[in-house]
Design a protein around this motif. Structure first.
Motif, mmCIF file in Angstrom:
data_model
loop_
_atom_site.group_PDB
_atom_site.id
_atom_site.type_symbol
_atom_site.label_atom_id
_atom_site.label_comp_id
_atom_site.label_asym_id
_atom_site.label_seq_id
_atom_site.Cartn_x
_atom_site.Cartn_y
_atom_site.Cartn_z
ATOM 1 N N ILE A 36 58.155 38.537 7.164
ATOM 2 C CA ILE A 36 57.957 39.708 8.017
ATOM 3 C C ILE A 36 57.348 40.839 7.191
ATOM 4 C CG2 ILE A 36 59.198 41.534 9.238
ATOM 5 C CD1 ILE A 36 61.063 39.280 10.273
ATOM 6 N N LEU A 37 57.847 40.993 5.970
ATOM 7 C CA LEU A 37 57.277 42.029 5.101
ATOM 8 C C LEU A 37 55.788 41.772 4.881
ATOM 9 C CD1 LEU A 37 59.998 42.649 2.369
ATOM 10 C CD2 LEU A 37 59.302 44.152 4.228
ATOM 11 N N GLY A 38 55.478 40.493 4.624
ATOM 12 C CA GLY A 38 54.072 40.124 4.420
ATOM 13 C C GLY A 38 53.239 40.450 5.638
ATOM 14 N N ILE A 39 53.745 40.099 6.829
ATOM 15 C CA ILE A 39 53.004 40.339 8.072
ATOM 16 C C ILE A 39 52.833 41.837 8.289
ATOM 17 C CG2 ILE A 39 53.246 40.224 10.584
ATOM 18 C CD1 ILE A 39 54.312 37.392 10.222
ATOM 19 N N ASN A 40 53.895 42.565 7.999
ATOM 20 C CA ASN A 40 53.863 44.009 8.143
ATOM 21 C C ASN A 40 52.747 44.613 7.299
ATOM 22 O OD1 ASN A 40 55.004 46.045 9.501
ATOM 23 N ND2 ASN A 40 56.634 46.449 8.024
ATOM 24 N N ARG A 41 52.705 44.136 6.057
ATOM 25 C CA ARG A 41 51.707 44.658 5.134
ATOM 26 C C ARG A 41 50.303 44.340 5.622
ATOM 27 N NH1 ARG A 41 51.717 42.915 -0.976
ATOM 28 N NH2 ARG A 41 49.464 43.070 -1.040
ATOM 29 N N LEU A 46 45.167 45.893 8.356
ATOM 30 C CA LEU A 46 44.284 45.803 9.527
ATOM 31 C C LEU A 46 44.024 47.193 10.102
ATOM 32 C CD1 LEU A 46 45.351 42.731 11.666
ATOM 33 C CD2 LEU A 46 43.124 43.200 10.710
ATOM 34 N N GLU A 47 45.090 47.977 10.155
ATOM 35 C CA GLU A 47 44.927 49.328 10.702
ATOM 36 C C GLU A 47 43.978 50.155 9.833
ATOM 37 O OE1 GLU A 47 48.806 51.019 11.021
ATOM 38 O OE2 GLU A 47 49.433 49.465 12.446
ATOM 39 N N GLU A 172 33.340 42.664 9.551
ATOM 40 C CA GLU A 172 33.449 41.397 8.810
ATOM 41 C C GLU A 172 34.836 41.280 8.196
ATOM 42 O OE1 GLU A 172 30.490 40.515 5.730
ATOM 43 O OE2 GLU A 172 29.036 41.100 7.270
ATOM 44 N N ASN A 173 35.248 42.388 7.570
ATOM 45 C CA ASN A 173 36.571 42.416 6.954
ATOM 46 C C ASN A 173 37.655 42.163 7.978
ATOM 47 O OD1 ASN A 173 35.893 42.790 4.399
ATOM 48 N ND2 ASN A 173 36.527 44.920 4.236
ATOM 49 N N TYR A 174 37.445 42.808 9.152
ATOM 50 C CA TYR A 174 38.434 42.668 10.204
ATOM 51 C C TYR A 174 38.551 41.204 10.607
ATOM 52 C CZ TYR A 174 41.069 43.699 14.400
ATOM 53 O OH TYR A 174 42.045 43.734 15.352
ATOM 54 N N THR A 175 37.392 40.582 10.750
ATOM 55 C CA THR A 175 37.394 39.168 11.117
ATOM 56 C C THR A 175 38.109 38.354 10.048
ATOM 57 O OG1 THR A 175 35.197 39.637 11.936
ATOM 58 C CG2 THR A 175 35.891 37.342 11.971
ATOM 59 N N LYS A 176 37.748 38.669 8.798
ATOM 60 C CA LYS A 176 38.380 37.932 7.697
ATOM 61 C C LYS A 176 39.888 38.161 7.692
ATOM 62 C CE LYS A 176 34.634 38.021 4.322
ATOM 63 N NZ LYS A 176 34.224 38.788 3.157
ATOM 64 N N LEU A 177 40.241 39.442 7.892
ATOM 65 C CA LEU A 177 41.665 39.782 7.881
ATOM 66 C C LEU A 177 42.406 39.072 9.004
ATOM 67 C CD1 LEU A 177 42.163 43.539 7.042
ATOM 68 C CD2 LEU A 177 43.245 41.609 5.975
ATOM 69 N N THR A 178 41.769 39.103 10.190
ATOM 70 C CA THR A 178 42.396 38.439 11.329
ATOM 71 C C THR A 178 42.570 36.964 11.031
ATOM 72 O OG1 THR A 178 40.948 39.874 12.562
ATOM 73 C CG2 THR A 178 42.325 38.417 13.844
ATOM 74 N N HIS A 179 41.526 36.421 10.421
ATOM 75 C CA HIS A 179 41.585 35.003 10.049
ATOM 76 C C HIS A 179 42.735 34.772 9.062
ATOM 77 C CE1 HIS A 179 40.064 31.007 9.362
ATOM 78 N NE2 HIS A 179 40.134 31.211 8.051
ATOM 79 N N ALA A 180 42.784 35.678 8.060
ATOM 80 C CA ALA A 180 43.839 35.566 7.055
ATOM 81 C C ALA A 180 45.208 35.702 7.712
ATOM 82 C CB ALA A 180 43.662 36.638 5.994
ATOM 83 N N PHE A 181 45.229 36.609 8.689
ATOM 84 C CA PHE A 181 46.471 36.854 9.406
ATOM 85 C C PHE A 181 46.940 35.579 10.099
ATOM 86 C CE2 PHE A 181 49.209 38.893 12.493
ATOM 87 C CZ PHE A 181 49.729 39.956 11.775
ATOM 88 N N HIS A 182 45.999 34.937 10.781
ATOM 89 C CA HIS A 182 46.345 33.687 11.471
ATOM 90 C C HIS A 182 46.787 32.629 10.476
ATOM 91 C CE1 HIS A 182 45.419 35.110 15.349
ATOM 92 N NE2 HIS A 182 44.119 35.280 15.120
ATOM 93 N N LEU A 183 46.053 32.603 9.359
ATOM 94 C CA LEU A 183 46.379 31.633 8.312
ATOM 95 C C LEU A 183 47.795 31.889 7.799
ATOM 96 C CD1 LEU A 183 44.426 29.490 7.213
ATOM 97 C CD2 LEU A 183 44.215 30.860 5.165
ATOM 98 N N PHE A 184 48.049 33.181 7.621
ATOM 99 C CA PHE A 184 49.380 33.572 7.125
ATOM 100 C C PHE A 184 50.457 33.150 8.117
ATOM 101 C CE2 PHE A 184 52.813 36.560 6.252
ATOM 102 C CZ PHE A 184 52.897 36.469 4.877
ATOM 103 N N GLU A 185 50.147 33.360 9.392
ATOM 104 C CA GLU A 185 51.096 32.954 10.437
ATOM 105 C C GLU A 185 51.388 31.467 10.334
ATOM 106 O OE1 GLU A 185 50.396 35.958 14.206
ATOM 107 O OE2 GLU A 185 49.459 33.990 14.194
#
Lengths: 500, 361
Positions: A36-41, A46-47, A172-185
């Motif tokens: 959860i801490l990781g997701i929070n970060r 993303l923000e 681009e970063n947002y896309t990458k981040l979102t991708h990373a986010f999904h990966l993290f999930e």
């Protein structure tokens, strides 16, 4: 660690199971918190992605305010617009000053540096324009205004370009981040699944560890229930309830074993006591016999009889002499051979003497015939066997009949067995009596007159001991008044020295 | 007893291992993602540079300028200076003058500009110099301004190279027309070999003028007896976007085509090359190109372009940065830096085809 494990062993079953639950829950909890801490970060990151764009928009708006307010002032020269100009230029300056002045390797940073410098120049020009306007220097403020407008245009374009490019980059970063986010999930879910699997296997393992002494206990209890007390004593692995039960079970098994040992011991004692008792009986019998033998001193009797025989010879009474001599022989045999092995010859001679004595006593009532295989004369046998048998024939067979009695003694060989047959023509015996005599249960009245005190049972017993076999004697009687035949069977064992 | 002890040991090991595994996996994932995020949220190059130079290119689409910029950029990094091609910052097609103004307003440490001899440029260069910003004119000079250095190519030498090449081609043409005449038995007057030099419409470019005179002088001095060469200068309007291509097409629309076309920039070369191919004039019109971009080199290999000039662009870029650094350090620098040039024709094109950048050879 050892101590800790020891402590784990010492807590109760409830404590153990609870601690397993708590530990595994803590594991899951810890991992969840970390995730959860990781997701929070990541969501914070993303923000922040479009933060730069927001700042640039702000900058652009502030710049526009400056330009507008300056234009307004130049148009109408109102104090409001002048105030607005000072305020907005102050705002813009503040925003501009936040920009970095460094020549960085990063494209955006360099652009920002340029914007900062250009903005500073722009503000200078706008200030000058305002000054010129206030000084009513028309030509000057017009030129300055144009300069300012051009610079405004440049800066605006600059900011817009930067904004655009940064937006592209940020997208681009947002896309990458979102991708990373999904990966993290996905990873997070994977980790949680892994943790759950590990937890389950840990619980299974720990519960197994707790239960295993119980299993051992039940196995041992089953063995004991099946009657096998010879089991290994179980190790008490822990101090919990199972440990207590295991300890009690061990004690129980030990106690049962002790009881069994004790019972076995007392049974042994009882057996020994019984044996002693039997031995006592035998000794008693022996003593009885010795007592009976001791009643008559044979030497005295024998010497006395010898003296009588000599006296009879001196008086010339030949028949008396013969009689007494036979008597003396008879008793001497008793004295000499009381408990020795003798030969058949000696036994036959004793029978001869006995019948001679009887014939004198009863005036020749008994007809005695013997038929002997000379080769068997040296075969060994226990003493005092034939005489009691003959005595029985006389006492029970012949004495009670009216006719003259007859006794036939024959010695013959059948295969390797020497047979001694003693037959009378007396009253005979019933089948039951024969069986009783052979089995040794027949009891005649003690010490009948003229008996030397040796019964048939004694004869049979001694024969059995001597031959070491059961088949030592048979009694044949064909019925009432048909006579009786007693046959003694002896193994052919000859004596070495010739004993005449 | 032993077994149970082992069991305990196993169980303890298992517990520790499971804990460690979970902890490390989680930590690894979180750190990995932390690193992953930081990697693209934090900008890659966080170096700080001492000097900031701006290059304003004459034509950003040409690979010549790109290549020069690369050279300057590399040279700048080695001196802890950062060189930016300002044209790249704007997509709305600001003119060189606009970019000059922006660069001056940005208060950079030095400007490298592909200048010309216009008054406006002179004014802007002077303005920059007035603000203490050294200006290096690159490729095109502005001699009247207060620019600190000009970095370019030796235009006169280049003109001579072109002149010699023109003569060579003209000679070949001359003989071949003679042979053709003999064959066809046509009684024809000797036709002069016509050479067309495409010059920038903006004739105030001094380098271009010198180059043209170089060509002219070489031809006059070295041509053989009896050979007539007619040299003409044709202005190509490069002021508007896309006008260059149209102007060149216009030449080919006319009946009277020149025998040799000399191009003095990369864009002209490519346009002429394409026009020759499109109008099926290969072999009939000889081209002398400019710069050694891949397209031009390939065209030489295919015998469409006869020769071209290779410029040591990396050297040019380096000269620019060197001059600015020197000026900023000592307040003075050399007035001229001349980059090496080399002629590429059918004979040595293979070197450039195979080895790529082999300008040093």
């Amino acid at each position: 660690m050892n101590k800790k494990l020891f402590a784990f062993n010492n807590i109760s079953l409830q404590g153990k199971i609870s601690s397993i639950y708590i530990i595994t829950s803590l594991f899951v909890c810890l991992v969840n918190i970390l995730l959860i801490l990781g997701i929070n970060r990541m969501s914070k990151e993303l923000e922040l992605v479009y933060l730069d764009n927001l700042n640039l928009n702000e900058l652009s708006a502030a710049l526009k305010d400056v330009q507008t307010s300056m234009t307004d002032y130049l148009n109408a020269k109102t104090s409001d617009s002048l105030e607005e100009y000072y305020r907005s230029s102050q705002d813009f300056l503040m925003l501009v000053e936040e920009l970095s002045d460094d020549v960085s390797g990063t494209f955006y940073e360099r652009m920002k540096r340029n914007i900062k410098h250009m903005s500073a120049g722009y503000l200078e020009i706008t200030d000058q324009t305002i000054e010129a306007k206030r000084g009513r220097n028309v030509e000057k403020y017009r030129v300055r205004y144009e300069n300012a407008a051009q610079l405004y245009d440049y800066i605006n374009t600059y900011i817009n370009n930067l904004n655009n490019q940064q937006f592209k980059y940020n997208s681009e970063n947002y896309t990458k981040l979102t991708h990373a986010f999904h990966l993290f999930e996905t990873f997070g879910i994977g980790i949680i699944i892994a943790v759950i699997i590990m937890n389950v296997s840990m619980i299974v393992k720990l519960v197994g560890t707790i239960i295993s002494p119980l299993k051992d206990l039940s196995k041992s209890a089953d063995e004991v229930a099946n009657g096998n007390f010879d089991i290994e004593i179980l190790e008490v692995q822990s101090q919990d309830e199972i440990g207590v039960v295991t300890g009690a079970f061990n004690q129980m098994v030990i106690n049962i074993r002790e009881y069994i040992e004790r019972i076995r011991h007392s049974m042994e004692v009882e057996r020994v006591m019984k044996e002693n008792e039997l031995m006592m009986e035998a000794h008693l019998k022996d003593a009885q016999l010795k007592y009976l033998q001791a009643q008559i001193n044979p030497h005295f009797l024998f010497n006395t009889l010898n003296a009588g025989a000599q006296l009879a010879m001196l008086e010339g009474a030949d028949r008396t002499y013969q009689y007494v001599q036979n008597m003396a022989e008879f008793f001497r045999y008793n004295v000499k051979k009381g408990d020795e092995t003798v030969t058949i010859r000696e036994e036959i001679e004793l029978v001869d003497n006995y019948i001679y004595i009887l014939n004198v006593r009863f005036s020749g009532d008994i007809h005695y015939e013997k038929k002997v295989d000379k080769s068997l004369m040296r075969v060994e046998m226990p003493s005092m066997i034939l005489q009691p048998v003959v005595e029985n024939c006389v006492n029970h067979g012949i004495r009670e009949m009216a006719d003259e009695g007859r006794i036939w003694v024959s010695v013959y060989r059948t295969d390797d067995v020497a047979c001694i047959s003693i037959r009378d023509n007396g009253i005979g015996m019933s089948k039951e009596t024969i069986d009783k005599v052979i089995s040794g249960t027949y009891r005649e009245e003690e010490l009948a007159a003229g008996s030397n005190g040796i019964g048939m049972d004694n004869v049979i017993a001694r024969l059995k001991l001597f031959t070491e076999s059961e088949d030592v004697m048979s009694i044949i009687s064909e019925g009432k008044d048909k006579g009786t035949e007693v046959i003694i069977y002896l193994p052919v064992r000859e004596r070495e020295e010739d004993d005449v | 007893m032993e077994k149970s002890r082992n069991k305990k040991k196993n169980y303890r090991g298992y517990l520790i291992m499971t804990g460690l595994l979970i902890a490390t996996t989680t930590m690894a994932v979180i750190f990995f993602f932390g690193f992953y995020i930081r990697r693209f949220t934090q900008k890659s190059d966080t170096n700080q540079y001492d000097n900031y130079y701006i290059m304003i290119a004459g034509d950003t689409n040409s690979s010549l300028w790109r290549s020069v910029y690369e050279g300057a950029y590399e040279a700048g990094l080695s001196k802890n200076s950062y060189v930016d091609l300002l044209n790249d910052f704007f997509e709305n097609g600001y003119s060189r003058e606009d970019l000059m103004r922006i660069a001056i307003a940005s208060e950079v440490d030095g400007i490298i500009v592909g200048a010309d001899e216009s008054d406006e440029m002179t004014e802007l260069i002077n303005e920059a110099a007035g603000q203490g910003i050294p200006v290096v004119t690159l490729y095109g000079d502005n001699t009247r301004s207060e620019r600190c250095t000009f970095v370019g190519i030796g235009s006169y030498d280049l003109g001579r190279e072109y002149g010699r090449e023109v003569l060579e081609i003209a000679q070949m043409k001359h003989f071949s027309t003679q042979a053709q005449d003999d064959e066809t038995q046509v009684e024809a007057e000797k036709r002069p070999v016509r050479v067309m030099v495409l010059v920038n419409a903006y004739a105030q470019d001094s380098g271009q003028n010198i180059l043209c005179s170089g060509i002219q002088e070489t031809i006059e001095n070295e041509k053989q007896e009896g050979m007539e060469i007619e040299l003409s200068l044709v202005s190509i309007d490069g002021t508007n976007t896309f006008s260059v291509e149209e102007s060149i097409r216009d030449i080919f629309m006319e009946e009277d085509l020149p025998d040799i076309i000399v191009c003095l920039n990369e864009l002209n070369t490519v346009c002429v090359y394409q026009a020759v191919v499109d109008y099926n004039k290969v072999g009939q019109v000889n081209i002398l190109g400019y710069y050694d971009s891949d397209t031009i080199i390939k065209a030489i290999d295919r015998n469409v372009i006869d020769a071209t000039i290779s410029i040591d662009t990396a050297q040019m870029g380096k000269y620019c940065v060197d001059a600015l650094t020197e000026y900023n350090t000592y307040g003075n620098t050399s007035q001229y830096f001349i980059a090496d040039i080399e002629l590429i024709n059918k004979e040595n094109v293979s070197l450039y085809l195979d080895g790529g950048d082999t300008e040093d050879e």
